[in-house]
Design an enzyme around this catalytic site. Structure first.
Site, short mmCIF file in Angstrom:
data_model
loop_
_atom_site.label_atom_id
_atom_site.label_comp_id
_atom_site.label_asym_id
_atom_site.label_seq_id
_atom_site.Cartn_x
_atom_site.Cartn_y
_atom_site.Cartn_z
N GLY A 301 5.94 65.41 5.03
CA GLY A 301 6.48 64.06 5.04
C GLY A 301 7.97 64.08 4.80
O GLY A 301 8.60 65.14 4.64
N GLY A 304 11.42 62.79 -0.65
CA GLY A 304 11.25 61.73 -1.64
C GLY A 304 9.94 61.00 -1.61
O GLY A 304 9.78 59.99 -2.31
N VAL A 305 8.94 61.47 -0.83
CA VAL A 305 7.66 60.76 -0.77
C VAL A 305 6.71 61.20 -1.87
O VAL A 305 5.64 60.60 -2.03
CB VAL A 305 7.00 60.95 0.60
N GLY A 306 7.04 62.25 -2.64
CA GLY A 306 6.21 62.66 -3.77
C GLY A 306 5.45 63.95 -3.57
O GLY A 306 4.45 64.18 -4.27
N LYS A 307 5.88 64.83 -2.69
CA LYS A 307 5.15 66.09 -2.45
C LYS A 307 5.22 67.00 -3.67
O LYS A 307 4.19 67.49 -4.16
CB LYS A 307 5.74 66.80 -1.22
N THR A 308 6.43 67.25 -4.16
CA THR A 308 6.60 68.16 -5.30
C THR A 308 5.97 67.58 -6.56
O THR A 308 5.36 68.31 -7.36
CB THR A 308 8.10 68.42 -5.53
N GLU A 327 8.43 74.48 -3.11
CA GLU A 327 9.41 74.53 -2.03
C GLU A 327 10.44 75.64 -2.31
O GLU A 327 10.96 75.74 -3.42
CB GLU A 327 10.11 73.16 -1.95
N GLN A 365 18.29 75.46 10.57
CA GLN A 365 16.85 75.36 10.76
C GLN A 365 16.17 76.72 10.74
O GLN A 365 15.03 76.85 10.28
CB GLN A 365 16.55 74.65 12.09
N ARG A 461 18.79 64.24 -5.96
CA ARG A 461 18.90 65.67 -5.67
C ARG A 461 20.25 65.97 -5.02
O ARG A 461 20.79 65.16 -4.28
CB ARG A 461 17.75 66.12 -4.76
#
Length: 613
Positions: A301, A304-308, A327, A365, A461
């Site tokens: 995603g 900032g969507v909350g993965k970590t 990550e 990348q 961040r």
């Protein structure tokens, strides 16, 4: 004949010492008698004739008295000539004879000149040198080598070994009397006192500078180039040299290493593993493997969507059944360069359409992709070989990954391509590196751009201060396009989609050939318009018949079809991490296509601890 002989005899009887053969004429001197009134005197013009006569005289048979004669040049002062005394004036010079200095007569000795300077032997020998068939001049003795004190030293045979030469000279030095010589530098000319000529070993230390300031009078030597080099200055120079070598090899100093130990996520962090420990984890835990079934869940995603946060929460509440991989932020920011900073600095409005910008984006990348593909390869070592996918249960374990290689090789390059920061060829190069495995589960966390921007600002961040809501919206659409591409591949095979992209076959023709209902045809067309296929078709349009282009497309579609997607609306669970996990857990159990894999749980846990340290 008689007159010539009488004339020669009369001129030579005045000094019988000078002409020893006056009493008896030797045989073979016919040329002398034929000269007539020569008087025995010579001139400079007759020098060559006299030499010819001397050479010719050897053809005769000399007498015993001639054989006893030796024609040698004197190497010193004659014995019968007195040595001039010092202090009583100079010895008067004798008048120079007119025939002196041309050619020596037989039996006549050349008289050395007296004066303050005497001619060298080499010049005298060159001037009065006679042919080799008259006499042989002995070679001068070889000069014996001497040391710095004037003592004779044995000659050392030429050898390539330095130790052999030292061994030959050492016995002679031991027999010498010990001589104490005070070590000091020879005084140099005044220009050498210039800072340009002062050797860096001669630079005084701090103590020496203080002494120079105190001792201002007397005969104190204040010149640096007169001072003996000290050990401290040499050690300081060696330290500077080692520091230069470390800088050349990019080796961190002790201070930087201390900073690295305090940096979170660094390889030198407290409790971090050594290189040997890291390598041992690749070889295995060393114990009997304990295989368990686990879900391979990749959280994807926008930022900032909350993965970590979700990974950290699951590791805390259910650490025994969860193995997580965070990550690789340390590799992205600290190893050689900061690719996060590079990607944000390159994607500026004034850099649109530049090839240099595309090169920077490609480089960034590729660095994003590298640790993800390496982690993917490392984890596959702990999967049980030749074991099919297992049916899931509610008690199975979980492997949680922060991002899949999909984002670095497909989603973010697709976004850069759409915005004009990445060239077509670079996009295909990144897409060709996308790989996946059967059993990979991608949980796509979606969030509105406004809520997403608040979350990005909240976590604050480094490098994300310039993120805008428009960028987050475009990124969300890129993930949605990837999801639509995968979903369309569930209806049609990869070969069918290659035919649509590379051949003159429409999507409608493929649906008719597959006998699809009208509702499914409508759904397929909608997914096609929202997917990556239209953009990909525009990219490969000039080279659709190229084998490499066709292979890239076919491999991309086949790899993308291996994964399984789970979509979660994270906007409904802001601040509710357990709610996000409940949605993921429920969809994983309900989806029949999602299965688990058998892995070495103990070995993979040890590897995760090393990876996260």
């Amino acid at each position: 004949m008689a007159e010539g002989g009488a004339g020669f005899s009369s001129s030579s009887t005045s000094s019988e010492e000078a002409v020893p053969w006056s009493t008896q004429q030797p045989m073979g001197w016919e040329e002398l008698e034929s000269l007539g009134d020569g008087g025995g005197s010579t001139s400079a013009d007759e020098e060559f004739q006299w030499e010819a006569m001397f050479v010719k005289s050897r053809a005769g048979s000399p007498t015993a008295e001639d054989k006893s004669r030796t024609f040698t040049l004197p190497r010193g002062r004659p014995k019968n000539e007195p040595r001039p005394e010092r202090g009583k004036g100079k010895t008067p010079k004798k008048p120079k004879k007119p025939d002196q200095g041309a050619t020596l007569l037989v039996g006549e000795e050349p008289r050395p000149r007296l004066g303050s300077r005497t001619r060298s032997k080499s010049r005298s020998r060159d001037k009065h040198q006679l042919p080799d068939d008259i006499y042989d001049v002995p070679n001068p003795p070889m000069l014996a080598p001497v040391d710095s004190y004037g003592n004779p030293v044995e000659q050392v045979s030429s050898s390539e070994s330095d130790f052999e030469d030292i061994a030959n000279i050492r016995p002679i030095l031991r027999r010498q009397q010990p001589v104490t010589v005070k070590h000091r530098r020879e005084p140099s000319p005044e220009p050498l006192g210039h800072p340009t000529f002062v050797h860096r070993y001669d630079k005084p230390s701090y103590d020496e500078e203080v002494c120079q300031k105190k001792d201002k009078g007397g005969r104190t030597k204040s010149k640096n180039w007169l001072r003996q080099p000290g050990v401290k200055s040499k050690l300081t120079s060696m330290k500077d040299l080692s520091g230069s070598f470390k800088s050349l090899m990019h080796i961190r100093s002790d201070g930087e290493k201390h900073k690295q130990q305090q940096r979170p996520g660094g390889s030198g962090a407290p409790g971090g593993a050594t290189p040997r420990d890291v390598f041992n984890t690749f070889l295995g835990s060393g114990t009997c493997p304990s295989f368990k079934n686990a879900f391979f869940l990749y959280l994807e995603g926008s930022m900032g969507v909350g993965k970590t946060t979700l990974i950290r929460h699951m590791r805390e509440i259910n650490g025994d059944n969860v193995i997580s991989f965070v990550e690789p932020m340390f590799y992205w920011r600290e190893v050689y360069s900061d690719c996060v900073k590079l990607i944000y600095s390159a994607c500026k409005p004034f850099n649109l359409g530049k090839m240099s910008t595309s090169n920077k984006v490609l480089s960034a990348q590729m660095k994003f992709m590298t640790p993800m593909k390496c982690l993917q390869t490392s984890v596959r070592r702990y999967v049980k070989a030749n074991e099919p996918l297992q049916e899931k249960t509610a008690m199975d374990n979980w492997l949680l990954f922060d991002r899949h290689p999909l984002s670095a090789t497909l989603v973010f390059p697709y976004l850069s391509l759409k915005n004009g920061y990445l060239a077509f060829e670079h996009f295909l190069a990144l897409a060709a590196n996308f790989t996946a495995h059967e059993g990979d589960i991608i949980a796509l966390l979606c969030m509105g751009e406004e809520d997403n921007l608040k979350m990005v600002k909240l976590r604050n961040r480094k490098g994300e201060s310039g993120v805008t809501s428009a960028h987050l919206k475009d990124l969300g659409q890129a993930f949605h396009a990837c999801y639509c591409t995968w979903l369309l591949l569930k209806y049609l095979s990869p070969e069918d989609m290659v035919s649509v992209c590379c051949c003159d076959v429409t999507l409608n023709d493929i649906c008719i050939m597959r006998s699809m209902s009208s509702s499914k045809v409508t759904m397929a067309k909608s997914l096609f318009n929202k997917s990556m296929f239209p953009t990909l078709m525009d990219v490969i349009q000039p080279f659709r018949s190229n084998c490499t282009i066709i292979e890239i497309c076919l491999t991309l579609f086949m790899e993308l079809k291996k994964v399984e997607f789970i979509v979660v609306n994270a906007s409904e669970f802001i601040g509710d991490i357990p709610g996000v996990w409940t949605s993921i857990y429920t969809q994983s159990l309900r989806t029949q296509a999602i299965k688990t894999q058998s892995i070495d749980w103990s070995g993979l846990r040890a590897f995760s601890l090393t990876y996260n340290s």
